[in-house]
Write a protein that holds these residues in place. Structure first.
Motif, PDB file in Angstrom:
ATOM      1  N   ALA A 198       0.843  -1.202   0.000  1.00 52.15           N
ATOM      2  CA  ALA A 198       0.000   0.000   0.000  1.00 52.15           C
ATOM      3  C   ALA A 198       0.871   1.242   0.000  1.00 52.15           C
ATOM      4  O   ALA A 198       0.642   2.188  -0.768  1.00 52.15           O
ATOM      5  CB  ALA A 198      -0.933  -0.006   1.213  1.00 52.15           C
ATOM      6  N   GLY A 199       1.902   1.246   0.851  1.00 47.57           N
ATOM      7  CA  GLY A 199       2.790   2.401   0.925  1.00 47.57           C
ATOM      8  C   GLY A 199       3.733   2.504  -0.252  1.00 47.57           C
ATOM      9  O   GLY A 199       3.857   3.563  -0.879  1.00 47.57           O
ATOM     10  N   ALA A 227      -9.625 -10.771  -2.455  1.00 45.14           N
ATOM     11  CA  ALA A 227     -10.295  -9.491  -2.260  1.00 45.14           C
ATOM     12  C   ALA A 227     -10.420  -8.727  -3.574  1.00 45.14           C
ATOM     13  O   ALA A 227     -11.482  -8.165  -3.880  1.00 45.14           O
ATOM     14  CB  ALA A 227      -9.541  -8.657  -1.224  1.00 45.14           C
ATOM     15  N   LEU A 228      -9.359  -8.712  -4.356  1.00 45.85           N
ATOM     16  CA  LEU A 228      -9.399  -8.012  -5.638  1.00 45.85           C
ATOM     17  C   LEU A 228     -10.373  -8.683  -6.602  1.00 45.85           C
ATOM     18  O   LEU A 228     -11.063  -8.014  -7.373  1.00 45.85           O
ATOM     19  CB  LEU A 228      -7.993  -7.955  -6.251  1.00 45.85           C
ATOM     20  N   ALA A 257      -7.811  -0.788  -0.538  1.00 42.76           N
ATOM     21  CA  ALA A 257      -8.178   0.353  -1.379  1.00 42.76           C
ATOM     22  C   ALA A 257      -6.979   0.862  -2.168  1.00 42.76           C
ATOM     23  O   ALA A 257      -7.078   1.151  -3.367  1.00 42.76           O
ATOM     24  CB  ALA A 257      -8.759   1.470  -0.519  1.00 42.76           C
ATOM     25  N   LEU A 258      -5.820   0.945  -1.507  1.00 43.78           N
ATOM     26  CA  LEU A 258      -4.626   1.448  -2.178  1.00 43.78           C
ATOM     27  C   LEU A 258      -4.078   0.437  -3.192  1.00 43.78           C
ATOM     28  O   LEU A 258      -3.653   0.811  -4.281  1.00 43.78           O
ATOM     29  CB  LEU A 258      -3.553   1.797  -1.150  1.00 43.78           C
ATOM     30  N   CYS A 259      -4.097  -0.832  -2.823  1.00 41.11           N
ATOM     31  CA  CYS A 259      -3.589  -1.850  -3.743  1.00 41.11           C
ATOM     32  C   CYS A 259      -4.503  -1.997  -4.957  1.00 41.11           C
ATOM     33  O   CYS A 259      -4.024  -2.182  -6.090  1.00 41.11           O
ATOM     34  CB  CYS A 259      -3.452  -3.191  -3.020  1.00 41.11           C
ATOM     35  N   LYS A 260      -5.797  -1.896  -4.742  1.00 37.93           N
ATOM     36  CA  LYS A 260      -6.737  -1.954  -5.867  1.00 37.93           C
ATOM     37  C   LYS A 260      -6.470  -0.822  -6.851  1.00 37.93           C
ATOM     38  O   LYS A 260      -6.573  -0.988  -8.063  1.00 37.93           O
ATOM     39  CB  LYS A 260      -8.171  -1.874  -5.331  1.00 37.93           C
ATOM     40  N   ASP A 264      -0.376  -3.242 -10.387  1.00 39.63           N
ATOM     41  CA  ASP A 264      -0.582  -3.649 -11.771  1.00 39.63           C
ATOM     42  C   ASP A 264      -1.010  -5.106 -11.855  1.00 39.63           C
ATOM     43  O   ASP A 264      -1.722  -5.495 -12.781  1.00 39.63           O
ATOM     44  CB  ASP A 264       0.707  -3.433 -12.579  1.00 39.63           C
ATOM     45  N   GLN A 265      -0.571  -5.907 -10.874  1.00 44.21           N
ATOM     46  CA  GLN A 265      -0.930  -7.324 -10.909  1.00 44.21           C
ATOM     47  C   GLN A 265      -0.655  -7.963  -9.552  1.00 44.21           C
ATOM     48  O   GLN A 265       0.258  -7.566  -8.841  1.00 44.21           O
ATOM     49  CB  GLN A 265      -0.129  -8.047 -11.994  1.00 44.21           C
ATOM     50  N   MET A 266      -1.490  -8.944  -9.211  1.00 43.54           N
ATOM     51  CA  MET A 266      -1.232  -9.815  -8.069  1.00 43.54           C
ATOM     52  C   MET A 266      -0.937 -11.203  -8.609  1.00 43.54           C
ATOM     53  O   MET A 266      -1.558 -11.658  -9.564  1.00 43.54           O
ATOM     54  CB  MET A 266      -2.448  -9.892  -7.138  1.00 43.54           C
ATOM     55  N   VAL A 267       0.017 -11.889  -7.986  1.00 42.12           N
ATOM     56  CA  VAL A 267       0.345 -13.253  -8.383  1.00 42.12           C
ATOM     57  C   VAL A 267       0.552 -14.083  -7.119  1.00 42.12           C
ATOM     58  O   VAL A 267       1.013 -13.557  -6.097  1.00 42.12           O
ATOM     59  CB  VAL A 267       1.614 -13.280  -9.268  1.00 42.12           C
ATOM     60  N   THR A 268       0.166 -15.340  -7.166  1.00 42.08           N
ATOM     61  CA  THR A 268       0.416 -16.243  -6.042  1.00 42.08           C
ATOM     62  C   THR A 268       1.480 -17.259  -6.442  1.00 42.08           C
ATOM     63  O   THR A 268       1.596 -17.636  -7.606  1.00 42.08           O
ATOM     64  CB  THR A 268      -0.859 -16.987  -5.613  1.00 42.08           C
TER      65      THR A 268
END
Length: 424
Positions: A198-199, A227-228, A257-260, A264-268
């Motif tokens: 987020a930061g 969540a996204l 909210a900030l990450c949304k 650019d992308q989330m990956v697991t």
């Protein structure tokens, strides 16, 4: 007590606030190296830089947010004391800050926290902190800490869903931009509750908007990914606790909210792959990384084509790895690589059966690493649980074929979760 943000208001950290945080934490944190990795740069044909937050005094970036928050409290609040919940690294940051600021702190940690992190928390806090082990997960500890803190009217130092904590973690982004000689194309960073990303993402989107920010979670605790996908903060009913620094059932509202807005992308990534990265970092670069600390690097394989020829930053977020976990780490890495396999083998109840198995079934490079035999009263066959380590995963099918031809094959256990959990 701090309340968690639950409405539609989006908090966005200002660069001025991040600069103030950098000044405040300069008393206790170090500007960690942004080091060129020869190993990973060659592997991916890219300029891979490692932000070494494992070299902080508490061996993780968590000192930044914890100290920024606690040092911003009023004299009256500090005199009353603070309380927090943590899976380990935030606890050490809070403990260090309490000792430095001479403020009493109560720190809740899961019973399952690696001993090394518990001992380090007590060491950093000294006489100023009390450690309470409660619950099996971070979320269990979090709930108990909230209840206890409300009874005593203590300020709760949230590990991620707090503006001052986010601003403290955001200082990493400022440092990276100040250290990098060339524009950064990609930043890969781990995500648990979301305070770090987020930061960091907020700083980059304001000062380097063309940089792609990639968040990385473990397969077994993908709370931000969920969540996204759902478009709102959700609580996972069950999580895999192995990556303890990222084993969070629910991300923070501010962080979501900030990450949304910024990611650019989330990956697991699979836990076994993270384990292999831990081993590689240790053997090739002499870097001791904990599971969450190795998570960002573990994602590079999934972006090999995209990052070729690019400037890439990976955050090594922490180095608090308990040496007693290394056997499990190696085991998980071998399983992920397809090099370790468990079977129920049915041995005839006669002399020489084991010798026949070794001679006729095992390949020249196969090795028995686990053997648990239980002699039954059945006259024909006696089962044994056998673990076999291969040199190459392509040796697996020939091994099974020989086992069946020689009438030793009983059952393959790697895919039987109910049985397999007793072995690993």
């Amino acid at each position: 007590m701090n309340s968690t943000l639950t409405d539609n208001k989006t908090y966005r950290p200002e660069i001025s606030a991040v600069k103030e945080a950098a000044e405040r934490i300069s008393k206790v944190s170090v500007i960690t190296p942004l080091a060129h990795s020869v190993t990973y740069s060659r592997k991916y044909d890219a300029n891979v830089l490692l932000k070494r937050e494992d070299l902080q005094q508490v061996r993780s970036y968590k000192i930044r947010g914890a100290y920024n928050k606690i040092s911003s409290l009023s004299k009256e609040q500090l005199e009353k004391g603070v309380i927090c919940a943590s899976a380990g690294n935030h606890a050490q940051g809070v403990a260090f800050a309490c000792n430095a600021l001479k403020a009493k702190g109560v720190i809740y940690m899961p019973i399952t926290t690696p001993r090394q992190k518990v001992e380090q928390t007590r060491m950093f806090g000294g006489e100023w902190v009390e450690v309470v082990l409660e619950g099996d997960t971070f979320d269990d500890s979090f709930k108990e800490a909230i209840i206890h803190g409300e009874k005593l009217s203590l300020v709760f130092i949230h590990p991620f869903d707090d503006e001052k904590v986010i601003e403290g973690q955001a200082t990493i982004g400022m440092e990276i931009l100040g250290q990098a000689k060339d524009p950064i194309d990609f930043v890969f960073a781990p995500l648990g509750g979301g305070g770090l990303l987020a930061g960091l993402s907020s700083v980059f989107k304001q000062l380097s908007p063309n940089t792609k920010i990639i968040g990385v979670e473990p397969d077994g605790a993908a709370s931000m990914t969920c969540a996204l996908r759902e478009g709102k903060v959700v609580e996972l009913s069950q999580i895999e606790r192995f990556v303890d620094g990222a084993a969070v059932q629910k991300v923070g509202f501010r962080n979501f909210a900030l990450c949304k807005e910024n990611l650019d992308q989330m990956v697991t990534v699979p836990e076994g792959k993270i384990c292999q990265t831990i081993l590689d970092l240790y053997s090739q670069d002499a870097i001791v990384a904990e599971p969450a600390g190795a998570m960002a690097l573990s994602a590079l394989d999934f972006f090999a084509e995209e990052i070729r020829g690019k400037n890439v930053v990976c955050l090594i977020s922490g180095g608090n790895n308990d040496i007693t976990r290394m056997a499990e780490i190696k085991e998980r890495a071998l399983l992920y690589a397809g090099l370790k396999h468990y079977f129920i083998v049915r041995f005839p109840q006669r002399a020489g059966a084991l010798k026949q198995f070794v001679a006729a079934v095992l390949g020249p490079d196969d090795d028995i690493t686990h053997f648990e035999y239980s002699k039954k009263h059945h006259r024909e066959n006696g089962p044994a649980v056998v673990g076999i380590e291969l040199k190459d995963q392509k040796d697996f099918n020939p091994l099974v074929k020989r086992m069946k031809e020689q009438n030793f094959y009983g059952q393959y256990l790697n895919n039987n979760l109910d049985l397999f959990q007793f072995l690993v």
